[in-house]
Design an enzyme around this catalytic site. Sequence first.
Site, short mmCIF file in Angstrom:
data_model
loop_
_atom_site.label_atom_id
_atom_site.label_comp_id
_atom_site.label_asym_id
_atom_site.label_seq_id
_atom_site.Cartn_x
_atom_site.Cartn_y
_atom_site.Cartn_z
N ASP A 117 32.86 11.55 30.94
CA ASP A 117 32.26 11.38 32.27
C ASP A 117 32.82 10.13 32.95
O ASP A 117 32.49 9.85 34.11
CB ASP A 117 30.73 11.37 32.21
CG ASP A 117 30.18 10.23 31.38
OD1 ASP A 117 30.97 9.52 30.73
OD2 ASP A 117 28.94 10.05 31.36
N SER A 118 33.71 9.42 32.26
CA SER A 118 34.47 8.35 32.92
C SER A 118 35.29 8.92 34.07
O SER A 118 35.80 8.16 34.90
CB SER A 118 35.39 7.65 31.90
OG SER A 118 36.16 8.61 31.19
N ASP A 156 31.75 15.71 27.86
CA ASP A 156 30.58 14.82 27.99
C ASP A 156 29.45 15.51 28.74
O ASP A 156 29.66 16.16 29.77
CB ASP A 156 30.97 13.57 28.80
CG ASP A 156 31.16 12.36 27.92
OD1 ASP A 156 30.67 12.35 26.78
OD2 ASP A 156 31.81 11.41 28.39
N LYS A 171 29.46 15.84 23.99
CA LYS A 171 29.12 14.47 23.59
C LYS A 171 27.94 14.01 24.45
O LYS A 171 27.90 14.33 25.64
CB LYS A 171 30.31 13.53 23.77
CG LYS A 171 29.97 12.07 23.42
CD LYS A 171 31.20 11.22 23.26
CE LYS A 171 31.81 10.72 24.55
NZ LYS A 171 30.90 9.91 25.41
N GLU A 230 25.16 10.47 25.02
CA GLU A 230 24.94 9.05 24.73
C GLU A 230 23.50 8.83 24.23
O GLU A 230 22.59 9.54 24.63
CB GLU A 230 25.19 8.21 25.99
CG GLU A 230 26.63 8.28 26.45
CD GLU A 230 26.91 7.36 27.64
OE1 GLU A 230 26.04 6.55 28.03
OE2 GLU A 230 28.03 7.48 28.18
N GLU A 277 31.14 2.34 20.89
CA GLU A 277 31.88 1.71 22.00
C GLU A 277 31.43 0.26 22.22
O GLU A 277 30.22 -0.05 22.20
CB GLU A 277 31.63 2.50 23.31
CG GLU A 277 32.26 1.80 24.53
CD GLU A 277 32.34 2.67 25.78
OE1 GLU A 277 31.94 3.84 25.74
OE2 GLU A 277 32.83 2.14 26.80
O1 KIV Z 1 33.50 8.93 29.29
C1 KIV Z 1 34.36 8.55 28.48
O2 KIV Z 1 35.55 8.52 28.77
C2 KIV Z 1 33.90 8.14 27.17
C3 KIV Z 1 34.88 7.44 26.29
C4 KIV Z 1 35.23 6.13 26.83
C5 KIV Z 1 34.42 7.38 24.88
O3 KIV Z 1 32.78 8.33 26.84
#
Ligand code: KIV
Length: 290
Positions: free
Chosen positions: A67-68, A106, A136, A138, A205
């Site tokens: 989600d970056s 994510d 994924k 959090e 992280e």
């Molecule tokens: O969103 C993302 O890119 C991430 C990574 C930095 C692990 O969660």
Amino acid sequence: MSTTFQLDTATSRAHPTPAPMKRLTVPAIRQRKVGGTTAEPIVMLTAYTARQAQLLDAHCDILLVGDSLGQVIYGLPSSVPVTLEMMAAHGAAVVRGSYHSVVIVDMPFGAYEASPQAAFEAAARLLKDTGCAGVKLEGGEAMAETVAFLTRRGIPVMGHVGLTPQAVNVLGGYNARGRSDAEADKIVSDARALAEAGAFAIVVEGVVEPIAIAVQQAVPCPVIGIGGSAKCDGQVLVTEDMLGMFERVPRFVKRYEEIADTITGAVERYAAEVRHRSFPGAEHTYQPKK
Ligand code: KIV
């Protein structure tokens, strides 16, 4: 290895030459860690587009549609505004562009925290719409019930502890975590709770190195570090960061290229040639057949 692709316009599949390797699986990633050690570290990078996936695929074990992308692709101030629709669109593109890596997408902020049922609906949509192998999310202990709920219902989950960017409004920033004993203990117990709930791997992280090592030792599943330690079972970086796309990058990013300079140089040359009318040249224009 250099790979070329032909796009099948009927299916939007990009067919690579030479023939692709067989796609890795979530169980194969989980089984890399045996008796607390991972002989072959797991290579993970973020990918957001089909072409980027094509270029990374042969060299990675996992492509993370992170989600970056909110900041990297959309110029958002954080990952908080990222939507399920954005993740589904980019996840599908990355699956189309890859044949070898496990693709993990994510879960965006707001799509999974309310209840395990809400998380299941969002995760099932991501799996159906994208063809990804897992999701994924959090959070630690607070998410353990959700991780167990999803895993038991056929959705592999990668956990994410330490600095969890979706919680930026609670954490107050993106500083390294685990500097106090209480915070360090919490990160390790969060990772344990996720592993016990069935997470197949955990991202740690932005933590002080001894905490990353403690997490790696505390759980049986692979621990993938970003701002962690070389002793983790694998590493992940945001691809644009390691390629030098942005001026400022966190301490934990190693820049393997200076791609922003390459792009700027190419665009400067293009702009100059357009202004001098030296582009397009004869070799770039169509002439009537004689
Ligand atoms: O969103 C993302 O890119 C991430 C990574 C930095 C692990 O969660």
